[in-house]
Enzyme design. Structure first.
Site: not given
Length: 149
Positions: A12, A69, A71, A102, A137
């Site tokens: 963004d 973005c 965060t 994983h 995994h």
């Protein structure tokens, strides 16, 4: 998953500079970069950018996607709504390496207001250099895939 060395980047408005720094870095590493993020600093909705990049990965057009973005959280949430996407937010190289090894993550999200450019490049390198380990995994990743509707 496609084995192409093509990678899509988006963000963004809050992460344009970091996205462009990362794009230059991974291009220098030999990746074909598809940057579909905004170039103007006006406010733009992260869900649209996260979903657009995720669709490129889910379709096989790109092997991986990198999202940015403020965060890293919102754009990651949007990407994960696309079937076939496993995207995690990472603020350290260890976590980035582990989501590849994983969780077979095919997308990585970074918060531009959380980490600086130098650390972001280390995180991206850890993600791109890691390989999925499979084994136990793979069973767990199959369980994640089964949750898609």
């Amino acid at each position: 998953m496609t084995r192409t060395r093509r990678i899509v980047l988006s963000s963004d408005h809050a992460a344009i500079d970091l996205r462009q720094t990362v794009a230059d870095h991974i291009a220098a590493r030999g990746w074909e970069v598809l940057d579909i993020g905004p170039i103007k600093p006006e406010s733009t909705p992260y869900p649209e950018h996260g979903a657009a990049a995720a669709r490129r990965v889910a379709s096989g057009d790109c092997r991986f996607g990198l999202l940015f973005c403020g965060t890293g959280q919102g754009i990651m949430m949007a990407a994960n709504k696309i079937d076939g996407i496993r995207c995690g937010v990472c603020a350290d190289p260890f976590s980035a390496r582990m989501i590849r090894m994983h969780n077979d993550a095919n997308m990585l999200s970074i918060g531009a207001r959380v980490v600086g450019a130098g650390l972001a490049l280390d995180i991206v390198d850890a993600f791109l250099d890691a390989e999925f380990e499979g084994g136990r995994h793979a069973t767990r990743v199959d369980m994640i895939r089964a949750l898609e509707v």
